[in-house]
Design a protein around this motif. Structure first.
Motif, PDB file in Angstrom:
ATOM      1  N   ASP A   1      34.938  11.597   9.789  1.00 24.97           N
ATOM      2  CA  ASP A   1      33.867  12.121  10.627  1.00 24.97           C
ATOM      3  C   ASP A   1      32.631  11.240  10.519  1.00 24.97           C
ATOM      4  O   ASP A   1      31.957  10.968  11.517  1.00 24.97           O
ATOM      5  CB  ASP A   1      33.552  13.557  10.209  1.00 24.97           C
ATOM      6  CG  ASP A   1      32.686  14.281  11.224  1.00 24.97           C
ATOM      7  OD1 ASP A   1      33.052  14.296  12.413  1.00 24.97           O
ATOM      8  OD2 ASP A   1      31.643  14.818  10.834  1.00 24.97           O
TER       9      ASP A   1
ATOM     10  N   ALA B   1      33.326   8.156  12.459  1.00 28.94           N
ATOM     11  CA  ALA B   1      33.177   8.424  13.892  1.00 28.94           C
ATOM     12  C   ALA B   1      31.711   8.404  14.296  1.00 28.94           C
ATOM     13  O   ALA B   1      31.342   7.875  15.355  1.00 28.94           O
ATOM     14  CB  ALA B   1      33.799   9.768  14.241  1.00 28.94           C
ATOM     15  N   ASP B   2      30.842   8.970  13.454  1.00 25.46           N
ATOM     16  CA  ASP B   2      29.397   8.935  13.728  1.00 25.46           C
ATOM     17  C   ASP B   2      28.912   7.491  13.841  1.00 25.46           C
ATOM     18  O   ASP B   2      28.124   7.154  14.729  1.00 25.46           O
ATOM     19  CB  ASP B   2      28.649   9.641  12.602  1.00 25.46           C
ATOM     20  CG  ASP B   2      27.924  10.888  13.069  1.00 25.46           C
ATOM     21  OD1 ASP B   2      28.149  11.331  14.215  1.00 25.46           O
ATOM     22  OD2 ASP B   2      27.121  11.431  12.293  1.00 25.46           O
TER      23      ASP B   2
ATOM     24  N   ALA C   1      30.927  14.888  21.297  1.00 26.48           N
ATOM     25  CA  ALA C   1      32.103  14.795  20.434  1.00 26.48           C
ATOM     26  C   ALA C   1      32.178  15.982  19.483  1.00 26.48           C
ATOM     27  O   ALA C   1      33.269  16.523  19.227  1.00 26.48           O
ATOM     28  CB  ALA C   1      32.072  13.490  19.644  1.00 26.48           C
ATOM     29  N   ARG C   2      31.050  16.415  18.957  1.00 26.97           N
ATOM     30  CA  ARG C   2      31.045  17.544  18.029  1.00 26.97           C
ATOM     31  C   ARG C   2      31.247  18.874  18.758  1.00 26.97           C
ATOM     32  O   ARG C   2      31.901  19.790  18.244  1.00 26.97           O
ATOM     33  CB  ARG C   2      29.748  17.560  17.218  1.00 26.97           C
ATOM     34  CG  ARG C   2      29.659  16.369  16.264  1.00 26.97           C
ATOM     35  CD  ARG C   2      28.540  16.534  15.254  1.00 26.97           C
ATOM     36  NE  ARG C   2      28.498  15.384  14.354  1.00 26.97           N
ATOM     37  CZ  ARG C   2      29.304  15.203  13.321  1.00 26.97           C
ATOM     38  NH1 ARG C   2      30.229  16.110  13.042  1.00 26.97           N
ATOM     39  NH2 ARG C   2      29.197  14.128  12.557  1.00 26.97           N
TER      40      ARG C   2
ATOM     41  N   HIS D   1      33.786  15.505  14.774  1.00 25.61           N
ATOM     42  CA  HIS D   1      34.119  14.701  15.955  1.00 25.61           C
ATOM     43  C   HIS D   1      35.509  15.068  16.455  1.00 25.61           C
ATOM     44  O   HIS D   1      36.453  15.214  15.675  1.00 25.61           O
ATOM     45  CB  HIS D   1      34.056  13.212  15.611  1.00 25.61           C
ATOM     46  CG  HIS D   1      32.671  12.657  15.647  1.00 25.61           C
ATOM     47  ND1 HIS D   1      32.194  11.905  16.689  1.00 25.61           N
ATOM     48  CD2 HIS D   1      31.638  12.755  14.764  1.00 25.61           C
ATOM     49  CE1 HIS D   1      30.942  11.543  16.460  1.00 25.61           C
ATOM     50  NE2 HIS D   1      30.581  12.054  15.291  1.00 25.61           N
ATOM     51  N   GLN D   2      35.629  15.193  17.759  1.00 26.94           N
ATOM     52  CA  GLN D   2      36.859  15.694  18.367  1.00 26.94           C
ATOM     53  C   GLN D   2      38.109  14.901  17.987  1.00 26.94           C
ATOM     54  O   GLN D   2      39.152  15.501  17.709  1.00 26.94           O
ATOM     55  CB  GLN D   2      36.687  15.758  19.886  1.00 26.94           C
ATOM     56  CG  GLN D   2      37.776  16.506  20.615  1.00 26.94           C
ATOM     57  CD  GLN D   2      38.864  15.582  21.140  1.00 26.94           C
ATOM     58  OE1 GLN D   2      38.826  14.381  20.866  1.00 26.94           O
ATOM     59  NE2 GLN D   2      39.799  16.122  21.872  1.00 26.94           N
TER      60      GLN D   2
ATOM     61  N   ARG E   1      27.482  11.720  20.565  1.00 26.10           N
ATOM     62  CA  ARG E   1      27.741  12.399  19.291  1.00 26.10           C
ATOM     63  C   ARG E   1      27.743  13.907  19.488  1.00 26.10           C
ATOM     64  O   ARG E   1      28.600  14.615  18.952  1.00 26.10           O
ATOM     65  CB  ARG E   1      26.703  11.991  18.241  1.00 26.10           C
ATOM     66  CG  ARG E   1      26.925  10.603  17.658  1.00 26.10           C
ATOM     67  CD  ARG E   1      26.179  10.427  16.349  1.00 26.10           C
ATOM     68  NE  ARG E   1      24.731  10.533  16.508  1.00 26.10           N
ATOM     69  CZ  ARG E   1      23.933   9.506  16.779  1.00 26.10           C
ATOM     70  NH1 ARG E   1      24.436   8.288  16.926  1.00 26.10           N
ATOM     71  NH2 ARG E   1      22.635   9.680  16.901  1.00 26.10           N
TER      72      ARG E   1
ATOM     73  N   THR F   1      29.684   5.923  17.123  1.00 23.53           N
ATOM     74  CA  THR F   1      29.158   6.635  18.289  1.00 23.53           C
ATOM     75  C   THR F   1      27.641   6.522  18.248  1.00 23.53           C
ATOM     76  O   THR F   1      26.948   7.387  17.705  1.00 23.53           O
ATOM     77  CB  THR F   1      29.587   8.114  18.260  1.00 23.53           C
ATOM     78  OG1 THR F   1      30.983   8.202  18.002  1.00 23.53           O
ATOM     79  CG2 THR F   1      29.280   8.802  19.582  1.00 23.53           C
TER      80      THR F   1
END
Length: 224
Positions: free
Chosen positions: A72, A75-76, A88-89, A120-121, A85, A79
């Motif tokens: 996660d 991913a941040d 995605a969340r 995040h998805q 962001r 992004t």
């Protein structure tokens, strides 16, 4: 493993909230960058090899058993803009609700407790795939396909594009999708040895810019 679970996970009717998002297509249509099937295909191809690749690799790594909280954070880092962001969340939170109801697991419960506002998805998708008994490559396929099907479906609504033409675009992108899914799964396999830096960090600056612009529109058809 039941491969049929992949059909459930990748089904556009799975209640994970994706139908409300265009994957950047609404902004591209408004800017005149998507006008027909050919320009939709070009847009989707570019998205597949950038945002799609990153999402597929994160999903594959989560399905492979990598730490979802570390993923996660990765991913941040991949992004850069707040609008994406947040999207995605938001999608991750909805995906987590659907996945916990469909494939209950301690790992999904732990992620929900650790990230009450949503992870995040793609990370959630990968963890859901793992809970469903799917392989990392399956998770990569689901994430990559979602990055194509969202804009294609949105273009039908935004442009009144022939649904047959939109489906043909997805069919023509099957071979690149195979390539991206395999590349993502390979990157996920390298994480235990090389660390999270093995995951791709491909960027799509125009998607980032237009996502921020789209988020400020007072009236829009899609959430993102």
């Amino acid at each position: 493993m039941s491969r049929a679970a992949l059909l459930v996970l990748a089904d556009g009717r799975f209640p994970a909230g994706g139908h409300a998002h265009s994957g950047g297509a609404e902004a591209a249509v408004t800017a005149g960058r998507i006008t027909d099937a050919a320009s939709l295909e070009a847009f989707c191809r570019g998205r597949l090899h950038t945002a799609g690749l990153v999402a597929a690799a994160l999903a594959a790594a989560a399905a492979a058993g990598c730490d979802p909280l570390a993923l996660d954070e990765a991913a941040d880092a991949r992004t850069p803009v707040p609008a994406l962001r947040a999207t995605a969340r938001r999608l991750g939170r909805q995906m987590l609700r659907a996945a916990r109801a469909t494939w209950p697991s301690a790992a999904l419960d732990a992620l929900a407790a650790a990230r009450p506002r949503g992870a995040h998805q793609p990370v959630v998708l990968g963890l859901a795939a793992r809970a469903a008994g799917l392989a990392p490559l399956d998770a990569a396929y689901a994430a990559a396909y979602e990055n194509l099907s969202g804009p294609a479906t949105a273009a039908v609504r935004l442009l009144s594009l022939d649904p047959f033409a939109a489906s043909a675009v997805l069919a023509r992108l099957a071979a690149p999708l195979d390539q991206v899914a395999a590349q993502a799964a390979d990157a996920a396999r390298r994480v235990p040895v090389e660390g999270l830096g093995a995951l791709p960090a491909a960027s799509a600056p125009l998607l980032d810019i237009t996502a921020e612009q789209h988020a400020a529109w007072p009236v829009r058809l899609f959430a993102s």
